[in-house]
Design a protein around this motif. Sequence first.
Motif, PDB file in Angstrom:
ATOM      1  N   GLY A 140      27.039 -31.268   8.568  1.00  0.00           N
ATOM      2  CA  GLY A 140      25.658 -31.593   8.884  1.00  0.00           C
ATOM      3  C   GLY A 140      24.692 -30.547   8.384  1.00  0.00           C
ATOM      4  N   GLY A 141      23.510 -30.549   8.977  1.00  0.00           N
ATOM      5  CA  GLY A 141      22.502 -29.563   8.632  1.00  0.00           C
ATOM      6  C   GLY A 141      21.809 -29.814   7.310  1.00  0.00           C
ATOM      7  N   TYR A 142      21.616 -31.078   6.935  1.00  0.00           N
ATOM      8  CA  TYR A 142      20.924 -31.359   5.682  1.00  0.00           C
ATOM      9  C   TYR A 142      19.812 -32.386   5.924  1.00  0.00           C
ATOM     10  N   GLY A 143      18.814 -32.339   5.025  1.00  0.00           N
ATOM     11  CA  GLY A 143      17.664 -33.208   5.205  1.00  0.00           C
ATOM     12  C   GLY A 143      16.829 -32.805   6.403  1.00  0.00           C
ATOM     13  N   GLY A 144      16.269 -31.598   6.380  1.00  0.00           N
ATOM     14  CA  GLY A 144      15.469 -31.165   7.514  1.00  0.00           C
ATOM     15  C   GLY A 144      14.334 -32.122   7.831  1.00  0.00           C
ATOM     16  N   GLY A 145      13.646 -32.603   6.793  1.00  0.00           N
ATOM     17  CA  GLY A 145      12.581 -33.558   6.992  1.00  0.00           C
ATOM     18  C   GLY A 145      13.058 -34.994   6.970  1.00  0.00           C
ATOM     19  N   LEU A 146      13.810 -35.347   5.907  1.00  0.00           N
ATOM     20  CA  LEU A 146      14.199 -36.729   5.666  1.00  0.00           C
ATOM     21  C   LEU A 146      15.577 -36.768   5.029  1.00  0.00           C
ATOM     22  N   SER A 147      16.449 -37.622   5.551  1.00  0.00           N
ATOM     23  CA  SER A 147      17.755 -37.859   4.941  1.00  0.00           C
ATOM     24  C   SER A 147      17.883 -39.344   4.627  1.00  0.00           C
ATOM     25  N   ILE A 148      18.203 -39.650   3.369  1.00  0.00           N
ATOM     26  CA  ILE A 148      18.327 -41.031   2.904  1.00  0.00           C
ATOM     27  C   ILE A 148      19.772 -41.278   2.485  1.00  0.00           C
ATOM     28  N   TYR A 149      20.373 -42.331   3.053  1.00  0.00           N
ATOM     29  CA  TYR A 149      21.711 -42.762   2.650  1.00  0.00           C
ATOM     30  C   TYR A 149      21.617 -44.255   2.391  1.00  0.00           C
ATOM     31  N   THR A 150      21.758 -44.680   1.127  1.00  0.00           N
ATOM     32  CA  THR A 150      21.377 -46.044   0.783  1.00  0.00           C
ATOM     33  C   THR A 150      22.179 -46.573  -0.399  1.00  0.00           C
ATOM     34  N   ASN A 151      22.171 -47.894  -0.553  1.00  0.00           N
ATOM     35  CA  ASN A 151      22.668 -48.519  -1.775  1.00  0.00           C
ATOM     36  C   ASN A 151      21.605 -49.421  -2.390  1.00  0.00           C
ATOM     37  N   HIS A 152      20.352 -49.243  -1.960  1.00  0.00           N
ATOM     38  CA  HIS A 152      19.261 -50.091  -2.438  1.00  0.00           C
ATOM     39  C   HIS A 152      18.019 -49.238  -2.644  1.00  0.00           C
ATOM     40  N   LEU A 153      17.120 -49.725  -3.485  1.00  0.00           N
ATOM     41  CA  LEU A 153      15.889 -49.024  -3.811  1.00  0.00           C
ATOM     42  C   LEU A 153      15.118 -48.604  -2.558  1.00  0.00           C
ATOM     43  N   ILE A 154      14.718 -47.321  -2.522  1.00  0.00           N
ATOM     44  CA  ILE A 154      13.840 -46.759  -1.500  1.00  0.00           C
ATOM     45  C   ILE A 154      12.636 -46.169  -2.223  1.00  0.00           C
ATOM     46  N   ARG A 155      11.435 -46.341  -1.655  1.00  0.00           N
ATOM     47  CA  ARG A 155      10.240 -45.815  -2.324  1.00  0.00           C
ATOM     48  C   ARG A 155       9.378 -45.024  -1.347  1.00  0.00           C
ATOM     49  N   LEU A 156       9.029 -43.791  -1.761  1.00  0.00           N
ATOM     50  CA  LEU A 156       8.080 -42.946  -1.047  1.00  0.00           C
ATOM     51  C   LEU A 156       6.827 -42.840  -1.894  1.00  0.00           C
TER      52      LEU A 156
END
Length: 400
Positions: free
Chosen positions: A182-198
């Motif tokens: 653990g200990g990763y993505g202090g702000g945001l952690s994304i685990y995905t198989n599809h498009l994500i948009r910020l």
Amino acid sequence: LGPVWHVSVLGSDNNDGNENSPFASIQKGIDYADEGDTILVGSGTYYEHLNIDGGKVLISQEGRVHTIIDGSGNGRVLDINQKATIDGFTIRNGYLYGNDGAGIHLNGHTGQTYLRNLIVENNIIDDGQADNGYGAGGGIYMDIYANPNNSELDISVDDPMVEMTDCIIRNNEAASNSQGYGGYGGGLSIYTNHLIRLNRCEITNNFAEDRSGGISIGISSYINTSVDSPQVVIDILNSTIAYNRAYENNGGNDPPGRGIGIGGHSYVNLVNSVVYGNYWQEVQGDWEGYEISLYNISDYYEATLNVEYSLIDGGTSEIDLGWPGESLSWGNGNLISNPLFINGGIEGANYFLTENSPCIDAGNPDLDNDGNSFENDQDDQDPDGTRMDIGAYYFDQGLE
């Protein structure tokens, strides 16, 4: 859209939820709502732990500064199961021990989720006194798996499963344990198989005890059956990732991505964005890390980072391609100078640009790639009518 359910700090959960008889708790409104219904929340602070699903729309009347959902330092603040819209709240003071997503945990499998106009702050994943707790995504954890064989999936491959717009993720923490989990993505952690948009997001002053102080990106192994499997696209557009901290205190083999860590079979577009000033907790020799790190453990997982019209602290020297097969596309218009925030830094509080910032009028002149540049295309302009700036906030050149 369905009916509107009203919530007010002056209401009562014995009311019927109409405009003149609002509920007192947000969860009451969510529970009464059906798919497509809106829960309209009045200003104030709500000390709740929420669960929402089924395409419901949760929106504030007075905006995120005046409408706060507070986890009271005990448990996760918001669980999103499947599709929903969350618009105009501060999500704060979540606290977890040995779990993911202290502020928001998002499960998505069948439809789109929209996160808009949020502040996600002061959420903590702790390791406890025994140093054996851990988790990812102190502010937000996204667990997205779009099964193309699922008949309920109502989204095309070209549309984002999660679209996060005009959000601030700041001062969140994710701890690792003494074994290095653990200990990763202090702000945001994304685990995905599809498009994500910020888009137009600020991710600043977060802390990951292991790596990826700002954003951690991982790709579901279910789609990585060979090197010919398609890479999963993550868009980071018009955003600022700055002064996040990563520690790498457990002596792992991967230098920490202090700002962004990228793994899995991913293709990350970093466009019109700032990655600057992300740092480590203390000097650690070879493990001081980089602004951005790409790390994988298999030839099947090959990550690509595409950088265009962005400001990267240190340029390509601050992007680590750790595993053979990782690749960097360093495109046009990139900068390596100081972005000149109004008040950025370790104690930073204002990531707007000053009038001398090199980011002003330096964004992609044809961001939508339609062949028409900003001179003739409002889609490629800032709200003041000028060429897009780099970063989450534009400098208004119309101000006196």
